[in-house]
Design a protein around this motif. Structure first.
Motif, PDB file in Angstrom:
ATOM      1  N   PHE A 129       0.565  -1.152   0.154  1.00  0.00           N
ATOM      2  CA  PHE A 129       0.087  -0.121   0.034  1.00  0.00           C
ATOM      3  C   PHE A 129       0.887   1.486   0.311  1.00  0.00           C
ATOM      4  N   CYS A 130       0.459   2.412  -0.389  1.00  0.00           N
ATOM      5  CA  CYS A 130       1.133   3.494  -1.127  1.00  0.00           C
ATOM      6  C   CYS A 130       1.713   4.232   0.753  1.00  0.00           C
ATOM      7  N   LYS A 131       2.616   3.978   0.975  1.00  0.00           N
ATOM      8  CA  LYS A 131       2.736   5.109   1.971  1.00  0.00           C
ATOM      9  C   LYS A 131       1.995   6.320   2.475  1.00  0.00           C
ATOM     10  N   SER A 132       2.114   7.589   1.198  1.00  0.00           N
ATOM     11  CA  SER A 132       1.266   8.931   0.991  1.00  0.00           C
ATOM     12  C   SER A 132       0.063   8.371   1.421  1.00  0.00           C
ATOM     13  N   CYS A 133      -0.837   8.121   0.879  1.00  0.00           N
ATOM     14  CA  CYS A 133      -2.658   8.156   0.610  1.00  0.00           C
ATOM     15  C   CYS A 133      -3.029   6.760   1.662  1.00  0.00           C
ATOM     16  N   GLY A 134      -2.159   5.437   1.480  1.00  0.00           N
ATOM     17  CA  GLY A 134      -3.062   4.178   2.566  1.00  0.00           C
ATOM     18  C   GLY A 134      -3.444   3.459   1.618  1.00  0.00           C
ATOM     19  N   ILE A 135      -4.062   3.287   0.112  1.00  0.00           N
ATOM     20  CA  ILE A 135      -4.542   2.957  -0.489  1.00  0.00           C
ATOM     21  C   ILE A 135      -3.894   1.541  -0.687  1.00  0.00           C
ATOM     22  N   GLN A 136      -4.028   0.310  -0.811  1.00  0.00           N
ATOM     23  CA  GLN A 136      -3.724  -0.652  -2.079  1.00  0.00           C
ATOM     24  C   GLN A 136      -3.633  -0.638  -2.938  1.00  0.00           C
ATOM     25  N   SER A 137      -3.245  -0.872  -3.683  1.00  0.00           N
ATOM     26  CA  SER A 137      -3.969  -1.459  -5.181  1.00  0.00           C
ATOM     27  C   SER A 137      -3.567  -2.102  -5.939  1.00  0.00           C
ATOM     28  N   PHE A 138      -2.408  -2.899  -5.685  1.00  0.00           N
ATOM     29  CA  PHE A 138      -2.461  -4.123  -5.915  1.00  0.00           C
ATOM     30  C   PHE A 138      -1.593  -5.428  -4.721  1.00  0.00           C
ATOM     31  N   ALA A 139      -1.812  -6.899  -5.004  1.00  0.00           N
ATOM     32  CA  ALA A 139      -0.356  -7.258  -4.394  1.00  0.00           C
ATOM     33  C   ALA A 139       0.227  -8.292  -4.988  1.00  0.00           C
ATOM     34  N   ARG A 140       0.974  -9.203  -4.698  1.00  0.00           N
ATOM     35  CA  ARG A 140       1.723  -9.181  -5.242  1.00  0.00           C
ATOM     36  C   ARG A 140       1.782 -10.824  -4.580  1.00  0.00           C
ATOM     37  N   GLY A 141       1.749 -12.063  -6.156  1.00  0.00           N
ATOM     38  CA  GLY A 141       1.209 -13.223  -4.841  1.00  0.00           C
ATOM     39  C   GLY A 141       2.091 -14.568  -6.133  1.00  0.00           C
ATOM     40  N   THR A 142       1.494 -15.551  -5.681  1.00  0.00           N
ATOM     41  CA  THR A 142       1.710 -17.014  -6.856  1.00  0.00           C
ATOM     42  C   THR A 142       0.838 -17.865  -6.570  1.00  0.00           C
ATOM     43  N   ASP A 143       0.329 -18.810  -7.726  1.00  0.00           N
ATOM     44  CA  ASP A 143      -0.866 -19.825  -7.921  1.00  0.00           C
ATOM     45  C   ASP A 143      -0.067 -21.091  -6.963  1.00  0.00           C
ATOM     46  N   GLY A 144      -1.476 -21.789  -7.130  1.00  0.00           N
ATOM     47  CA  GLY A 144      -0.715 -23.084  -6.429  1.00  0.00           C
ATOM     48  C   GLY A 144       0.605 -23.560  -6.981  1.00  0.00           C
ATOM     49  N   GLN A 145       0.903 -23.113  -8.416  1.00  0.00           N
ATOM     50  CA  GLN A 145       2.441 -24.047  -9.129  1.00  0.00           C
ATOM     51  C   GLN A 145       3.127 -22.888  -9.256  1.00  0.00           C
ATOM     52  N   GLY A 146       3.199 -22.322  -8.563  1.00  0.00           N
ATOM     53  CA  GLY A 146       4.243 -20.850  -7.655  1.00  0.00           C
ATOM     54  C   GLY A 146       4.716 -19.720  -9.541  1.00  0.00           C
ATOM     55  N   ASN A 147       3.560 -20.275  -9.875  1.00  0.00           N
ATOM     56  CA  ASN A 147       3.225 -18.598 -10.748  1.00  0.00           C
ATOM     57  C   ASN A 147       3.092 -17.515 -10.439  1.00  0.00           C
ATOM     58  N   GLU A 148       4.684 -16.403 -10.581  1.00  0.00           N
ATOM     59  CA  GLU A 148       3.686 -14.764  -9.941  1.00  0.00           C
ATOM     60  C   GLU A 148       2.473 -14.537 -10.827  1.00  0.00           C
ATOM     61  N   LEU A 149       1.914 -13.861  -9.673  1.00  0.00           N
ATOM     62  CA  LEU A 149       0.692 -13.583  -9.747  1.00  0.00           C
ATOM     63  C   LEU A 149       0.963 -11.695  -9.123  1.00  0.00           C
ATOM     64  N   VAL A 150       0.259 -10.975  -9.641  1.00  0.00           N
ATOM     65  CA  VAL A 150      -0.401  -9.661  -9.619  1.00  0.00           C
ATOM     66  C   VAL A 150      -1.815  -9.516  -9.334  1.00  0.00           C
ATOM     67  N   MET A 151      -2.527  -9.213  -8.035  1.00  0.00           N
ATOM     68  CA  MET A 151      -3.894  -8.905  -7.634  1.00  0.00           C
ATOM     69  C   MET A 151      -4.223  -7.429  -7.954  1.00  0.00           C
ATOM     70  N   VAL A 152      -5.159  -7.130  -8.769  1.00  0.00           N
ATOM     71  CA  VAL A 152      -4.703  -5.614  -8.975  1.00  0.00           C
ATOM     72  C   VAL A 152      -6.246  -5.515  -8.561  1.00  0.00           C
ATOM     73  N   ASN A 153      -6.470  -4.069  -7.604  1.00  0.00           N
ATOM     74  CA  ASN A 153      -7.132  -3.632  -7.175  1.00  0.00           C
ATOM     75  C   ASN A 153      -7.878  -3.234  -8.281  1.00  0.00           C
ATOM     76  N   VAL A 154      -8.877  -3.229  -8.645  1.00  0.00           N
ATOM     77  CA  VAL A 154      -9.152  -3.055 -10.301  1.00  0.00           C
ATOM     78  C   VAL A 154     -10.449  -1.746 -10.122  1.00  0.00           C
ATOM     79  N   ASN A 155     -10.724  -1.588  -8.163  1.00  0.00           N
ATOM     80  CA  ASN A 155     -11.389   0.290  -7.829  1.00  0.00           C
ATOM     81  C   ASN A 155     -10.184   0.665  -8.162  1.00  0.00           C
ATOM     82  N   CYS A 156      -8.891   1.104  -8.511  1.00  0.00           N
ATOM     83  CA  CYS A 156      -7.959   1.497  -8.512  1.00  0.00           C
ATOM     84  C   CYS A 156      -7.566   1.837 -10.618  1.00  0.00           C
TER      85      CYS A 156
END
Ligand SMILES: [Zn+2]
Length: 120
Positions: free
Chosen positions: A73-100
Motif C-alpha cells: 500500500f502507498c505510504k502517502s495515501c494508504g491505498i492498496q492498488s495491488f498485491a503480489r503472490g503466486t498461484d498453486g503452481q508457483g507462478n507469479e501473480l499480481v492481484m490488481v484492485n480494479v477500483n484503482c
C-alpha cells in the motif's frame, strides 16, 4: 466481457502508478479478515501483464496469515492498488484492485466470484 487490453491505475495520491493487461475474466472479492475491511475487488493477472510505472519506493509491505501474499500500500495515501503472490503452481501473480483503475469499464458486479478466504 471486455477485450484483453491495457488499463492504467494508481493509488489515491498518484505516487503509485501501474498498467495492467486484462480482460476482467475473473473478478473476485474475498471475505477474509483483511479483504473484508479493505472492500476491494480484485483481478489476478500473470506478473508479466502488470507493470509498476512509479512508486516502488513509496510502497509499504504488509503480511498476515500464511504471509504468502505481499500486500502493498502507498505510504502517502494508504491505498492498496495491488498485491503480489503466486498461484498453486508457483507462478507469479499480481492481484490488481480494479477500483484503482482510471480507464476501465464499470465493474459488472454480477460477474464477481466470492472467495471464501475466511475459511481458506
Ligand atoms: Zn498514494
Amino acid at each position: 466481457m471486455p477485450q484483453m487490453q491495457t488499463y492504467h491505475g494508481k493509488c489515491h495520491c498518484g505516487a503509485v502508478r501501474f498498467s495492467v493487461e486484462t480482460d476482467f475474466a475473473s473478478l473476485g472479492d474475498c471475505n477474509c479478515s483483511r479483504c473484508r475491511r479493505l472492500g476491494w475487488i480484485m483481478q489476478s493477472v500473470p506478473a508479466d501483464r502488470f507493470a509498476l510505472q512509479t512508486g516502488e519506493e513509496n510502497l509499504s509491505l504488509y503480511h498476515f496469515n500464511s504471509e504468502k501474499i505481499d500486500h502493498l500500500f502507498c505510504k502517502s495515501c494508504g491505498i492498496q492498488s495491488f498485491a503480489r503472490g503466486t498461484d498453486g503452481q508457483g507462478n507469479e501473480l499480481v492481484m490488481v484492485n480494479v477500483n484503482c483503475l482510471d480507464d476501465a469499464p464499470p465493474v459488472d458486479r454480477s460477474t464477481i466470484k466470492h472467495w471464501d478466504g475466511a475459511n481458506f
